[in-house]
Motif scaffolding. Structure first.
Motif, PDB file in Angstrom:
ATOM      1  N   TYR A   1       0.841  -1.207   0.000  1.00  0.00           N
ATOM      2  CA  TYR A   1       0.000   0.000   0.000  1.00  0.00           C
ATOM      3  C   TYR A   1       0.872   1.252   0.000  1.00  0.00           C
ATOM      4  O   TYR A   1       1.995   1.258   0.507  1.00  0.00           O
ATOM      5  N   MET A   2       0.298   2.321  -0.538  1.00  0.00           N
ATOM      6  CA  MET A   2       0.845   3.659  -0.316  1.00  0.00           C
ATOM      7  C   MET A   2      -0.267   4.401   0.430  1.00  0.00           C
ATOM      8  O   MET A   2      -1.435   4.332   0.038  1.00  0.00           O
ATOM      9  N   THR A   3       0.100   5.062   1.503  1.00  0.00           N
ATOM     10  CA  THR A   3      -0.925   5.680   2.366  1.00  0.00           C
ATOM     11  C   THR A   3      -0.525   7.099   2.731  1.00  0.00           C
ATOM     12  O   THR A   3       0.622   7.497   2.536  1.00  0.00           O
TER      13      THR A   3
ATOM     14  N   HIS B   1      -5.547  13.871  -2.776  1.00  0.00           N
ATOM     15  CA  HIS B   1      -4.991  12.633  -3.341  1.00  0.00           C
ATOM     16  C   HIS B   1      -3.593  12.879  -3.868  1.00  0.00           C
ATOM     17  O   HIS B   1      -3.198  14.018  -4.136  1.00  0.00           O
ATOM     18  N   CYS B   2      -2.845  11.806  -4.024  1.00  0.00           N
ATOM     19  CA  CYS B   2      -1.511  11.902  -4.614  1.00  0.00           C
ATOM     20  C   CYS B   2      -1.662  12.219  -6.105  1.00  0.00           C
ATOM     21  O   CYS B   2      -2.581  11.733  -6.768  1.00  0.00           O
ATOM     22  N   ALA B   3      -0.767  13.045  -6.620  1.00  0.00           N
ATOM     23  CA  ALA B   3      -0.883  13.476  -8.020  1.00  0.00           C
ATOM     24  C   ALA B   3       0.472  13.477  -8.715  1.00  0.00           C
ATOM     25  O   ALA B   3       0.788  14.357  -9.493  1.00  0.00           O
TER      26      ALA B   3
ATOM     27  N   PRO C   1       8.681   9.003  -4.893  1.00  0.00           N
ATOM     28  CA  PRO C   1       8.215  10.367  -4.650  1.00  0.00           C
ATOM     29  C   PRO C   1       6.688  10.381  -4.492  1.00  0.00           C
ATOM     30  O   PRO C   1       5.989   9.527  -5.048  1.00  0.00           O
ATOM     31  N   HIS C   2       6.204  11.339  -3.717  1.00  0.00           N
ATOM     32  CA  HIS C   2       4.766  11.507  -3.514  1.00  0.00           C
ATOM     33  C   HIS C   2       4.473  12.994  -3.384  1.00  0.00           C
ATOM     34  O   HIS C   2       5.381  13.813  -3.195  1.00  0.00           O
ATOM     35  N   ASN C   3       3.182  13.319  -3.418  1.00  0.00           N
ATOM     36  CA  ASN C   3       2.749  14.699  -3.177  1.00  0.00           C
ATOM     37  C   ASN C   3       1.284  14.670  -2.770  1.00  0.00           C
ATOM     38  O   ASN C   3       0.719  13.606  -2.484  1.00  0.00           O
TER      39      ASN C   3
END
Ligand SMILES: [Cu+2]
Length: 357
Positions: free
Chosen positions: A92-94, A166-168, A125-127
């Protein structure tokens, strides 16, 4: 925040620069990019956790203030391994270890001071893109971080409503289907009508390389996602998470209580047909709009990916009430259901399963 350094790290990961943020069609991720991300996620040592399902009652209380303030929020994109159901694991990514991510509650006119910490142990990477942000990308570029980096974003909540975040990143569909979405509620200045209970539910799809229920590690399946054929469709991240087969029912309430559900469809692709079995949404704010007069006595409400609804019900009689996506194969075969239990006096004048002849 050292933007230059951050950007250079992101470029090394192949996601640097303004064009890396989703929404730029020329920058669509290739299959190779997605495969690289999947492999990086899989090969990276990450914690295994017992639960990603958000506690549906973990909601900040109603806002009592009558003046604006600054609200500090910290979001941490946490990559973890957990079970979708017994014996089925998934990477998962949370946000902050839960699906959906933390429920953020502010008042119209408040300033949100966001710290976005991408842990150094992460692979990717995330945002975050908030639909409550009036600004480019909803904050996506400003929060784009490689593992080990921290970004800050300050924004004013200028309009009320319940909004998804949400992540984009370029592979945003993959990241959302791995769990990266949540709700930010911007209360109107006059506040929300009083209710007895509030609940927080998020629906999304998980695309894996195995059949639902097949034990072992399920890998993310990009082809299944492109075809929009999920293995699981879930509420709060796991199959039947908020039922006795999961972590217990979403809530136990008394007959006559009012329960307001904040519901978000993360998607990334499927619209939920949100329905309470054996009941009705007595009052419902479509698309989470709090400047629109609520609809009343709604049986089933479409909630598109990237949208929310705020739906209130009460319980004239006791029993278990299932909250479902009325696309019922998702309920019967893919794990999409939450249960609210109502306790209290039977009311045979309203519901009598054994009437005398
Ligand atoms: Cu992400």
């Amino acid at each position: 925040m050292v933007r230059t350094t951050r950007r250079s790290v992101l470029e090394a990961l192949g996601v640097g620069g303004a064009a890396a943020v989703a929404g730029c069609a020329a920058n669509a991720p290739t299959a190779a990019d997605t495969e690289r991300q999947r492999t990086a996620m899989e090969q990276n040592a990450k914690p295994t956790v017992d639960r990603v399902a958000a506690d549906p009652t973990d909601i900040p209380g109603p806002i009592q203030r009558s003046t604006p303030t600054t609200v500090d929020v910290t979001l941490r994109p946490e990559e973890v391994t957990a079970e979708i159901e017994d014996g089925v694991t998934f990477d998962y990514m949370t946000y902050n270890g839960q699906v959906p991510g933390p429920f953020i509650r502010v008042r119209k006119g408040d300033t949100v001071d966001l710290t976005f910490e991408n842990p150094s142990g992460n692979a990717l990477p995330h945002n975050v893109d908030f639909h409550a942000v009036a600004g480019p990308g909803g904050g996506a570029e400003a929060t784009m971080t490689a593992p080990g980096e921290t970004a800050r974003l300050r924004f004013k909540a200028t309009y009320p409503g319940a909004y998804i975040y949400h992540c984009a990143v370029p592979n945003l569909d993959m990241h959302i289907s791995a769990g990266m979405f949540g709700i930010i509620l911007v209360e109107p200045e006059e506040g929300m009508p009083a209710v007895d209970h509030e609940l927080y539910l998020g629906q999304h799809e998980i695309y894996t390389d195995k059949e639902a229920g097949e034990s072992g590690k399920h890998r993310f399946d990009m082809q299944a996602m492109k075809r929009e054929e999920p293995t699981y469709v879930v509420m709060n991240g796991e199959q039947y998470a908020l039922t006795p087969d999961g972590h217990g029912t979403a809530a136990t309430v008394s007959t006559g209580d009012t329960v307001r559900t904040y519901f978000v469809t993360g998607g990334p692709n499927l619209t939920s047909s949100f329905h309470p079995i054996g009941n009705v949404w007595e009052e419902l704010y479509p698309e989470g709009s709090l400047t629109t007069r609520p609809e009343t006595h709604v049986q089933t409400k479409p909630v598109a990916p990237g949208s929310t609804t705020i739906a209130t019900m009460s319980f004239p009689v006791p029993g278990n009430f299932k909250l479902v996506d009325h696309a019922l194969s998702r309920v019967a075969r893919k794990g999409c259901m939450a249960i609210v239990t109502a306790e209290g006096e039977e009311r045979p004048d309203i519901f009598d399963p054994n009437p005398e002849q």
